[in-house]
Design an enzyme around this catalytic site. Structure first.
Site, PDB file in Angstrom:
ATOM      1  N   ARG A 121      30.108   3.027 -15.978  1.00  0.00           N
ATOM      2  CA  ARG A 121      30.168   4.320 -16.692  1.00  0.00           C
ATOM      3  C   ARG A 121      29.896   5.529 -15.793  1.00  0.00           C
ATOM      4  NH1 ARG A 121      27.450   1.075 -20.499  1.00  0.00           N
ATOM      5  NH2 ARG A 121      28.953   0.288 -22.016  1.00  0.00           N
ATOM      6  N   LYS A 143      39.990  16.057 -10.532  1.00  0.00           N
ATOM      7  CA  LYS A 143      41.032  15.359 -11.303  1.00  0.00           C
ATOM      8  C   LYS A 143      41.237  13.999 -10.647  1.00  0.00           C
ATOM      9  CE  LYS A 143      43.868  18.932 -13.370  1.00  0.00           C
ATOM     10  NZ  LYS A 143      45.212  19.550 -13.397  1.00  0.00           N
ATOM     11  N   GLU A 185      51.529  22.820  -1.216  1.00  0.00           N
ATOM     12  CA  GLU A 185      50.364  23.226  -2.016  1.00  0.00           C
ATOM     13  C   GLU A 185      49.694  24.458  -1.404  1.00  0.00           C
ATOM     14  OE1 GLU A 185      49.944  21.862  -4.910  1.00  0.00           O
ATOM     15  OE2 GLU A 185      50.445  19.727  -4.839  1.00  0.00           O
ATOM     16  N   LYS A 227      40.983  27.237  -4.795  1.00  0.00           N
ATOM     17  CA  LYS A 227      40.861  26.104  -5.718  1.00  0.00           C
ATOM     18  C   LYS A 227      39.447  26.037  -6.285  1.00  0.00           C
ATOM     19  CE  LYS A 227      42.009  21.782  -7.295  1.00  0.00           C
ATOM     20  NZ  LYS A 227      42.876  20.639  -7.288  1.00  0.00           N
ATOM     21  N   GLU A 237      40.540  22.495 -17.456  1.00  0.00           N
ATOM     22  CA  GLU A 237      41.897  23.016 -17.676  1.00  0.00           C
ATOM     23  C   GLU A 237      42.170  23.378 -19.124  1.00  0.00           C
ATOM     24  OE1 GLU A 237      45.002  21.384 -15.077  1.00  0.00           O
ATOM     25  OE2 GLU A 237      46.380  21.611 -16.751  1.00  0.00           O
ATOM     26  N   ARG A 241      42.970  27.095 -15.124  1.00  0.00           N
ATOM     27  CA  ARG A 241      43.217  26.038 -14.124  1.00  0.00           C
ATOM     28  C   ARG A 241      44.678  25.590 -14.096  1.00  0.00           C
ATOM     29  NH1 ARG A 241      39.641  20.790 -12.306  1.00  0.00           N
ATOM     30  NH2 ARG A 241      41.217  19.986 -10.886  1.00  0.00           N
ATOM     31  N   ASN A 245      49.195  24.371 -11.322  1.00  0.00           N
ATOM     32  CA  ASN A 245      50.335  23.472 -11.502  1.00  0.00           C
ATOM     33  C   ASN A 245      51.678  24.180 -11.333  1.00  0.00           C
ATOM     34  OD1 ASN A 245      48.785  21.190 -11.987  1.00  0.00           O
ATOM     35  ND2 ASN A 245      48.489  21.765 -14.125  1.00  0.00           N
ATOM     36  N   HIS A 248      54.802  22.147 -10.767  1.00  0.00           N
ATOM     37  CA  HIS A 248      54.481  20.738 -10.986  1.00  0.00           C
ATOM     38  C   HIS A 248      55.219  20.123 -12.179  1.00  0.00           C
ATOM     39  CE1 HIS A 248      51.487  21.580  -8.002  1.00  0.00           C
ATOM     40  NE2 HIS A 248      50.887  20.424  -8.111  1.00  0.00           N
ATOM     41  N   HIS A 252      56.943  16.955 -11.310  1.00  0.00           N
ATOM     42  CA  HIS A 252      56.605  15.635 -11.872  1.00  0.00           C
ATOM     43  C   HIS A 252      57.845  14.973 -12.453  1.00  0.00           C
ATOM     44  CE1 HIS A 252      51.998  16.451 -12.375  1.00  0.00           C
ATOM     45  NE2 HIS A 252      52.351  16.192 -11.133  1.00  0.00           N
ATOM     46  N   HIS A 265      54.942  13.782  -3.392  1.00  0.00           N
ATOM     47  CA  HIS A 265      54.480  14.786  -4.353  1.00  0.00           C
ATOM     48  C   HIS A 265      54.756  16.227  -3.864  1.00  0.00           C
ATOM     49  CE1 HIS A 265      51.940  16.507  -7.483  1.00  0.00           C
ATOM     50  NE2 HIS A 265      51.282  17.174  -6.559  1.00  0.00           N
TER      51      HIS A 265
HETATM   52  P1  NAD Z   1      49.321   9.935   0.000  1.00  0.00           P
HETATM   53  O1  NAD Z   1      47.933   9.719  -0.378  1.00  0.00           O
HETATM   54  O2  NAD Z   1      50.333   8.961  -0.466  1.00  0.00           O
HETATM   55  O3  NAD Z   1      49.394  10.041   1.593  1.00  0.00           O
HETATM   56  C1  NAD Z   1      50.647  10.238   2.200  1.00  0.00           C
HETATM   57  C2  NAD Z   1      50.904   9.226   3.324  1.00  0.00           C
HETATM   58  O4  NAD Z   1      50.190   9.620   4.491  1.00  0.00           O
HETATM   59  C3  NAD Z   1      50.454   7.827   3.012  1.00  0.00           C
HETATM   60  O5  NAD Z   1      51.375   6.917   3.562  1.00  0.00           O
HETATM   61  C4  NAD Z   1      49.126   7.741   3.732  1.00  0.00           C
HETATM   62  O6  NAD Z   1      48.747   6.413   4.050  1.00  0.00           O
HETATM   63  C5  NAD Z   1      49.407   8.542   4.976  1.00  0.00           C
HETATM   64  N1  NAD Z   1      48.254   9.139   5.622  1.00  0.00           N
HETATM   65  C6  NAD Z   1      47.185   9.706   5.023  1.00  0.00           C
HETATM   66  N2  NAD Z   1      46.409  10.299   5.937  1.00  0.00           N
HETATM   67  C7  NAD Z   1      46.973  10.062   7.144  1.00  0.00           C
HETATM   68  C8  NAD Z   1      46.644  10.435   8.469  1.00  0.00           C
HETATM   69  N3  NAD Z   1      45.587  11.228   8.727  1.00  0.00           N
HETATM   70  N4  NAD Z   1      47.445  10.027   9.465  1.00  0.00           N
HETATM   71  C9  NAD Z   1      48.554   9.279   9.196  1.00  0.00           C
HETATM   72  N5  NAD Z   1      48.939   8.924   7.968  1.00  0.00           N
HETATM   73  C10 NAD Z   1      48.161   9.316   6.952  1.00  0.00           C
HETATM   74  O7  NAD Z   1      49.858  11.366  -0.460  1.00  0.00           O
HETATM   75  P2  NAD Z   1      49.152  12.793  -0.624  1.00  0.00           P
HETATM   76  O8  NAD Z   1      50.244  13.770  -0.444  1.00  0.00           O
HETATM   77  O9  NAD Z   1      47.938  12.914   0.186  1.00  0.00           O
HETATM   78  O10 NAD Z   1      48.690  12.799  -2.138  1.00  0.00           O
HETATM   79  C11 NAD Z   1      49.617  12.733  -3.196  1.00  0.00           C
HETATM   80  C12 NAD Z   1      48.897  12.265  -4.423  1.00  0.00           C
HETATM   81  O11 NAD Z   1      47.892  13.207  -4.758  1.00  0.00           O
HETATM   82  C13 NAD Z   1      49.786  12.130  -5.625  1.00  0.00           C
HETATM   83  O12 NAD Z   1      49.481  10.934  -6.282  1.00  0.00           O
HETATM   84  C14 NAD Z   1      49.407  13.313  -6.483  1.00  0.00           C
HETATM   85  O13 NAD Z   1      49.581  13.073  -7.849  1.00  0.00           O
HETATM   86  C15 NAD Z   1      47.973  13.481  -6.133  1.00  0.00           C
HETATM   87  N6  NAD Z   1      47.448  14.842  -6.355  1.00  0.00           N
HETATM   88  C16 NAD Z   1      46.304  14.961  -7.046  1.00  0.00           C
HETATM   89  C17 NAD Z   1      45.747  16.207  -7.231  1.00  0.00           C
HETATM   90  C18 NAD Z   1      44.422  16.335  -7.924  1.00  0.00           C
HETATM   91  O14 NAD Z   1      44.022  17.447  -8.256  1.00  0.00           O
HETATM   92  N7  NAD Z   1      43.711  15.257  -8.118  1.00  0.00           N
HETATM   93  C19 NAD Z   1      46.385  17.343  -6.714  1.00  0.00           C
HETATM   94  C20 NAD Z   1      47.559  17.178  -6.009  1.00  0.00           C
HETATM   95  C21 NAD Z   1      48.095  15.918  -5.815  1.00  0.00           C
HETATM   96  N1  GLY Z   2      46.198  20.040  -8.693  1.00  0.00           N
HETATM   97  C1  GLY Z   2      45.956  20.741  -9.900  1.00  0.00           C
HETATM   98  C2  GLY Z   2      44.549  20.784 -10.326  1.00  0.00           C
HETATM   99  O1  GLY Z   2      43.672  20.301  -9.658  1.00  0.00           O
HETATM  100  O2  GLY Z   2      44.261  21.303 -11.370  1.00  0.00           O
END
Ligand code: NAD
Ligand code: GLY
Length: 360
Positions: A121, A143, A185, A227, A237, A241, A245, A248, A252, A265
């Site tokens: 939890r 998030k 972003e 942010k 949100e 907030r 997006n 997005h 998406h 993404h």
């Molecule tokens: P990812 O986590 O898939 O990483 C991209 C690629 O880079 C992967 O293959 C990873 O293994 C590689 N990688 C990571 N760091 C590395 C490094 N230093 N050197 C070499 N390779 C490396 O993609 P991302 O763009 O980091 O994240 C996308 C995800 O984040 C999506 O699922 C999206 O929905 C989510 N997201 C969440 C929020 C939030 O607020 N929580 C905001 C934006 C995006």
């Molecule tokens: N990436 C959008 C948020 O964190 O609200």
């Protein structure tokens, strides 16, 4: 490079974001943020050989230290993969005082945060983002979650980390495609809230693409400040907030329709922001000249400026209708009310949205 520190102000759940070089090996950024001397590091097969050894130095003094290495890719951001984290926690007999450390990009960060929210939890967790995208966006703000075949990030929780540790040196190994994805972003923050930052980006994009460390640290700091400010106003949100997006909802739809991982993404957000800017221009909120600036910046960052050719307006609308911003059946979009200012609105004629979808 000097250490930059930003606070996400959430009362007694406030936490620091540290931005600097060589933080990954330094215990002083980790040990004070553990709940007890018990840690499970969550990473993936790509990052493990690159950075786990460095992180082990920082965590060398932890009495119980376990590691779980997940498969790499958006297609693995699922409940099934999440179970591997729970398996590791349970077989390792981690208790409520454990800390999960997410070492990776947004996929690892979102999944680890959700595992931390759910395990017994709720246990402590720390974000160590390793992509530009995760450093400027996903590691901050709480998030967390996983995808469902019918929609992205549909299963999750708001759950804040104890700290965010951004070591800019890890960006040296990031593939060019992922650097561009992160820039989507970064550009977003300029478009939604900071026209001066947008102008700085137009002037300094080459430095960012060349991975100039000072330019990157500055862009990460400005992005995280925006942010952190938005999240501290509206953690869950219910209002402002949602401006984070921008692009997005279109993005998406692209990601989901193409199959997770085909478009990354940030690429989908890049094309989505062009579509949001197009609709804002049709509404008369931004002029054509500013629209062209948006297109040029996104293109120069190495991002797509249009969705894939196989996406009809019908396909877009079917995916957009399950967006989390849909309220009482009305589609709400983040649009540009003016250059450097975004709004969340359902106040746009359906035929203008149709025109935007047709135009692409
Ligand atoms: P990812 O986590 O898939 O990483 C991209 C690629 O880079 C992967 O293959 C990873 O293994 C590689 N990688 C990571 N760091 C590395 C490094 N230093 N050197 C070499 N390779 C490396 O993609 P991302 O763009 O980091 O994240 C996308 C995800 O984040 C999506 O699922 C999206 O929905 C989510 N997201 C969440 C929020 C939030 O607020 N929580 C905001 C934006 C995006
Ligand atoms: N990436 C959008 C948020 O964190 O609200």
């Amino acid at each position: 490079m000097t250490l930059r520190t930003i606070t996400v102000d959430l009362g007694d759940r406030s936490y620091p974001i540290f931005i600097g070089e060589n933080l990954l090996t330094n215990p002083e950024y980790f040990l004070p943020y553990l709940a007890a001397s018990q840690v499970l590091v969550v990473t993936n097969e790509t990052i493990d050989p690159l950075y786990s050894k460095q992180l082990r130095q920082a965590l060398a003094g932890v009495a119980k230290l376990d590691w779980v290495v997940l498969p790499d890719g958006e297609q693995f951001k699922t409940l099934e993969t999440l179970n591997q984290i729970f398996d590791s926690l349970l077989t390792g007999k981690h208790n409520r005082k454990t800390t999960l450390v997410a070492l990776g990009g947004g996929v690892i960060g979102d999944m680890t945060g959700f595992a931390a929210a759910a395990y017994q939890r709720g246990v402590n967790f720390i974000q160590v983002p390793t992509t530009l995208l995760s450093q400027v966006d996903s590691s901050v703000g709480g998030k967390t979650g996983v995808n469902h075949a019918l929609g992205k990030n549909m299963i999750g929780a708001f759950y804040q980390p104890r700290s965010v540790i951004i070591d800019t040196q890890v960006l040296a190994t990031l593939p060019d495609r992922e650097l561009s994805a992160g820039l989507a972003e970064v550009i977003k923050y300029g478009l939604i809230a900071d026209i001066q930052f947008l102008e700085w980006l137009e002037l300094n994009l080459e430095r960012l693409l060349a991975r100039d460390s000072d330019a990157l640290a500055y862009a990460i700091e400005v992005s995280c400040k925006t942010k952190a400010w938005v999240v501290s106003q509206d953690e869950h949100e219910s209002g402002i907030r949602a401006i984070l997006n921008l692009g997005h909802t279109f993005g998406h739809a692209i990601e989901s329709s193409q199959g997770y991982g085909v478009w990354v993404h940030g690429e989908a957000v890049g094309a989505g922001m062009v579509m949001a800017a197009d609709l804002s221009n049709r509404l008369g909120w931004i002029d054509h000249q500013f629209y062209r600036r948006v297109v040029n910046l996104i293109k120069a960052a190495g991002l797509p400026i249009a969705p894939p050719k196989n996406m009809t307006p019908e396909v877009f609308l079917s995916y957009m209708s399950v967006d989390k911003k849909v309220l009482d059946g009305s589609l709400r979009l983040v649009l540009l009310r003016e250059p450097g200012k975004a709004v969340v609105t359902e106040d746009f004629p359906a035929e203008l949205l149709q025109q935007t979808l047709m135009a692409f």
